[in-house]
Write a protein that holds these residues in place. Structure first.
Motif, short mmCIF file in Angstrom:
data_model
loop_
_atom_site.label_atom_id
_atom_site.label_comp_id
_atom_site.label_asym_id
_atom_site.label_seq_id
_atom_site.Cartn_x
_atom_site.Cartn_y
_atom_site.Cartn_z
N ARG A 292 48.47 46.49 44.46
CA ARG A 292 48.30 45.28 43.67
C ARG A 292 47.60 44.19 44.44
NH1 ARG A 292 52.16 42.64 42.23
NH2 ARG A 292 53.93 43.63 43.22
N ASN A 293 47.03 44.51 45.60
CA ASN A 293 46.04 43.65 46.22
C ASN A 293 45.72 43.90 47.66
OD1 ASN A 293 44.92 40.44 46.73
ND2 ASN A 293 44.38 41.59 44.93
N MET A 316 46.08 48.03 40.34
CA MET A 316 45.00 47.21 40.88
C MET A 316 44.47 46.25 39.82
SD MET A 316 42.85 49.66 43.49
CE MET A 316 42.39 50.90 42.27
N PHE A 317 44.40 46.70 38.58
CA PHE A 317 43.94 45.85 37.49
C PHE A 317 44.91 44.69 37.26
CE2 PHE A 317 43.89 44.80 32.92
CZ PHE A 317 42.56 44.42 32.77
N ILE A 318 46.21 44.97 37.37
CA ILE A 318 47.22 43.90 37.22
C ILE A 318 47.08 42.88 38.34
CG2 ILE A 318 49.69 43.39 37.27
CD1 ILE A 318 50.14 46.14 35.94
N GLY A 319 47.00 43.35 39.58
CA GLY A 319 46.78 42.46 40.70
C GLY A 319 48.01 41.69 41.15
N ALA A 320 47.76 40.55 41.78
CA ALA A 320 48.83 39.75 42.37
C ALA A 320 49.22 38.60 41.45
CB ALA A 320 48.36 39.21 43.73
N PRO A 322 49.33 34.56 40.24
CA PRO A 322 48.36 33.46 40.30
C PRO A 322 48.62 32.56 41.50
CG PRO A 322 49.36 33.66 38.11
CD PRO A 322 50.15 34.54 39.03
N SER A 323 47.60 31.79 41.88
CA SER A 323 47.69 30.85 43.01
C SER A 323 48.09 31.58 44.29
CB SER A 323 48.70 29.74 42.71
OG SER A 323 48.33 29.03 41.55
N SER A 324 47.49 32.74 44.51
CA SER A 324 47.76 33.51 45.72
C SER A 324 46.42 33.99 46.29
CB SER A 324 48.66 34.70 45.40
OG SER A 324 47.96 35.67 44.62
N VAL A 325 46.48 34.87 47.28
CA VAL A 325 45.26 35.41 47.86
C VAL A 325 44.70 36.55 47.02
CG1 VAL A 325 45.98 34.79 50.19
CG2 VAL A 325 46.53 37.06 49.30
N GLY A 326 45.43 36.95 45.97
CA GLY A 326 45.09 38.15 45.22
C GLY A 326 44.17 37.92 44.03
N GLY A 327 43.73 39.05 43.45
CA GLY A 327 42.87 39.03 42.28
C GLY A 327 43.52 39.75 41.12
N GLY A 328 42.69 40.30 40.23
CA GLY A 328 43.19 40.99 39.05
C GLY A 328 43.49 40.03 37.92
N VAL A 329 44.13 40.54 36.87
CA VAL A 329 44.49 39.66 35.74
C VAL A 329 45.73 38.84 36.06
CG1 VAL A 329 43.43 41.07 33.96
CG2 VAL A 329 45.77 41.54 34.64
N ARG A 330 46.43 39.17 37.11
CA ARG A 330 47.62 38.49 37.62
C ARG A 330 48.89 38.94 36.88
NH1 ARG A 330 43.07 36.85 39.48
NH2 ARG A 330 42.96 35.08 40.91
N THR A 331 49.97 38.95 37.63
CA THR A 331 51.25 39.48 37.14
C THR A 331 51.82 38.67 35.99
OG1 THR A 331 52.35 38.21 38.89
CG2 THR A 331 51.89 40.52 39.35
N THR A 332 51.79 37.35 36.10
CA THR A 332 52.37 36.53 35.04
C THR A 332 51.57 36.63 33.75
OG1 THR A 332 51.19 34.61 35.94
CG2 THR A 332 53.48 34.89 36.59
N THR A 333 50.28 36.88 33.86
CA THR A 333 49.45 37.04 32.66
C THR A 333 49.89 38.26 31.88
OG1 THR A 333 47.58 36.09 33.88
CG2 THR A 333 47.09 37.21 31.81
N ILE A 334 50.03 39.39 32.57
CA ILE A 334 50.52 40.60 31.92
C ILE A 334 51.96 40.40 31.45
CG2 ILE A 334 51.09 43.04 32.27
CD1 ILE A 334 48.15 42.61 32.13
N GLY A 335 52.75 39.69 32.23
CA GLY A 335 54.14 39.45 31.87
C GLY A 335 54.27 38.65 30.59
N ILE A 336 53.47 37.58 30.46
CA ILE A 336 53.51 36.78 29.24
C ILE A 336 53.06 37.61 28.04
CG2 ILE A 336 52.41 34.83 28.05
CD1 ILE A 336 52.45 33.35 30.71
N LEU A 337 52.07 38.45 28.23
CA LEU A 337 51.61 39.31 27.14
C LEU A 337 52.70 40.29 26.71
CD1 LEU A 337 49.23 40.12 25.35
CD2 LEU A 337 48.52 41.73 27.12
#
Length: 462
Positions: A292-293, A316-320, A322-337
């Protein structure tokens, strides 16, 4: 002439939105990185020739802290080159505005409103207040973690006689620490951390460092504040974590657990290592975190079966966070969805979690980010299938690795065509900036809502 040009540039600067300036700063940082990586004194005497596009690819990968490279790093850069990479990891990991803010604080310069807005957008914060304190706290904490664990790794390597001298142990110990915290994942030895694949304590520490870098800066500052709060009030007063902190930690844990279980079930041959359950479990957990990153690996990606590779691609698509060193769509984004889909299925109009309601605007952002990110990755895969001589699985893996700024590859990066390298560079850059900010970069002025509402008409869906 020069005065008119300078005046024109100032006018353009004032007209630009903070997001446009932010993207421009990362582009400038990439160009500077490109020239730095072309310096002859950071290369080995017998280093193979690297083209303009290869160096540009490496610059984008470095600033986005991805880890993909079109040439073997251990055969091109000397120790000075690796030290330069470590510095550039900080630029890519912390962000241009964070480092600029820290420099301004150290030199005693005043940080204006415009600079605070840039920090707010770069760190994806909802409020403008407390930006400077957040930046200085995060920077100090991350540097301290890198130095402390770098020294611990060095002492460990020296005690185990892994390297011939303490200088070599210190060099590699600091690199692994920086690489793990910034989630860079560049392989400067040719083996990544594969020699330590059975050293479970070492792997657990690496996972902790990766999580520190990818969990999100606001989470780290809230945990620090919680510790100080506990010491000061000794549990007499209750500390309240923000909803973002709760969601970031919750979904990071959920995706790590789910990833570990699925990877463990997918690989029955011990991840190319040895067929015992504990080793399989540790390998599964390590890749669930690293995928995840971080991009650190303990064996070749080609050892995995197709199901495992697809699972890693999803992580890898999910990623890390937000507001971190990581990329992807971000965990909270997928979580909210996921929360929105759950609420929709249950027939609820609102999305409630942790005794709070998530705003419709945040739900809309999550849907847009996931939809556009999926569309971007699918488009990239379609282009690469037309230009590259590689399997569909390898292309999907490469695309998600670039977008998630992870750095895993099935070995096709060096064989990419010119078009393929450009596509991967775009994905790495977008993955670092974020899909939402990439979209907003092209918007000069926000559209105003109409003062009236048009009649509603039902549409058949599904």
């Amino acid at each position: 002439m020069f005065y008119k040009l300078k005046k024109k540039m100032r006018a353009k600067y004032r007209e630009a939105t903070p997001i446009q300036l932010l993207v421009a700063y990362y582009a400038i940082a990439t160009v500077i990185t490109f020239f730095l990586l072309c310096l002859p004194w950071i290369r080995l005497p017998d280093a193979p020739h690297t083209t303009f596009l290869d160096n540009l690819f490496m610059a984008v990968s470095t600033i986005s802290v991805t880890g993909l490279s079109t040439f073997p790093i251990d055969q091109v850069y000397n120790q000075y080159g690796v030290i330069l990479l470590e510095f550039l990891f900080q630029v890519g990991g912390f962000g241009v505005t964070m480092l600029a803010t820290v420099a301004m604080v150290l030199t005693g310069r005043r940080i204006g409103l415009h600079q605070r807005q840039l920090i707010q957008f770069d760190m994806n914060q909802p409020r403008l207040s407390g930006m400077v304190k957040l930046v200085t706290s995060v920077f100090g904490l991350m540097i301290m973690v890198q130095v402390v664990f770098g020294i611990l790794f060095s002492l460990y390597f020296s005690f185990k006689h892994i390297y011939h001298s303490f200088a070599d142990a210190l060099f590699h110990g600091m690199y692994i620490s920086i690489s793990a915290v910034t989630n860079a994942g560049f392989d400067v030895t040719g083996d990544s951390i594969a020699p330590f694949r059975h050293d479970y304590i070492f792997l657990l520490i690496i996972m902790v460092l990766v999580i520190i870098g990818s969990i999100g800066y606001p989470v780290l500052t809230e945990i620090e504040a919680w510790i100080i709060y506990k010491v000061r009030y000794r549990g007499l007063r209750k500390f309240r974590f923000s909803l973002f902190c709760k969601l970031a930690v919750f979904f990071a844990a959920i995706f790590t657990v789910i990833g570990t279980v699925l990877l463990f079930l997918s690989e029955n041959e011990g991840f190319g290592l040895r067929a015992d359950s504990f080793n399989n479990f540790m390998s599964a957990m390590f890749y669930s975190v690293s995928a995840r990153n971080a991009g650190l690996q303990i064996n070749s990606m080609n050892d995995f079966n197709p199901t495992t590779l697809l699972l890693i691609a999803i992580l890898m698509f999910i990623g890390a966070s937000p507001s971190s060193v990581g990329g992807g769509v971000r965990t909270t984004t997928i979580g909210i969805l996921i929360l929105y889909l759950y609420s929709f299925i249950r027939g609820r109009n609102n999305v409630n979690v942790f005794n709070r309601r998530i705003s419709q605007k945040d739900i809309q952002k999550a849907i847009v980010v996931v939809s556009l990110s999926t569309l971007l990755c699918i488009s990239a895969v379609l282009i690469l299938t037309a230009t590259e001589d590689a399997s569909l699985l390898a292309l999907i893996f490469e695309v998600t690795s670039a977008f998630g700024t992870t750095g895993f590859s099935l070995g096709i990066t060096s064989d990419l065509s010119t078009v393929g390298k450009i596509v991967i560079m775009i994905l790495m850059f977008v993955g670092r900036i974020g899909m939402l900010y990439t979209l907003m970069f092209f918007i000069r002025k926000r559209d105003r809502d109409l003062s009236y509402k048009l009649p509603t008409e039902k549409i058949i869906i599904g």
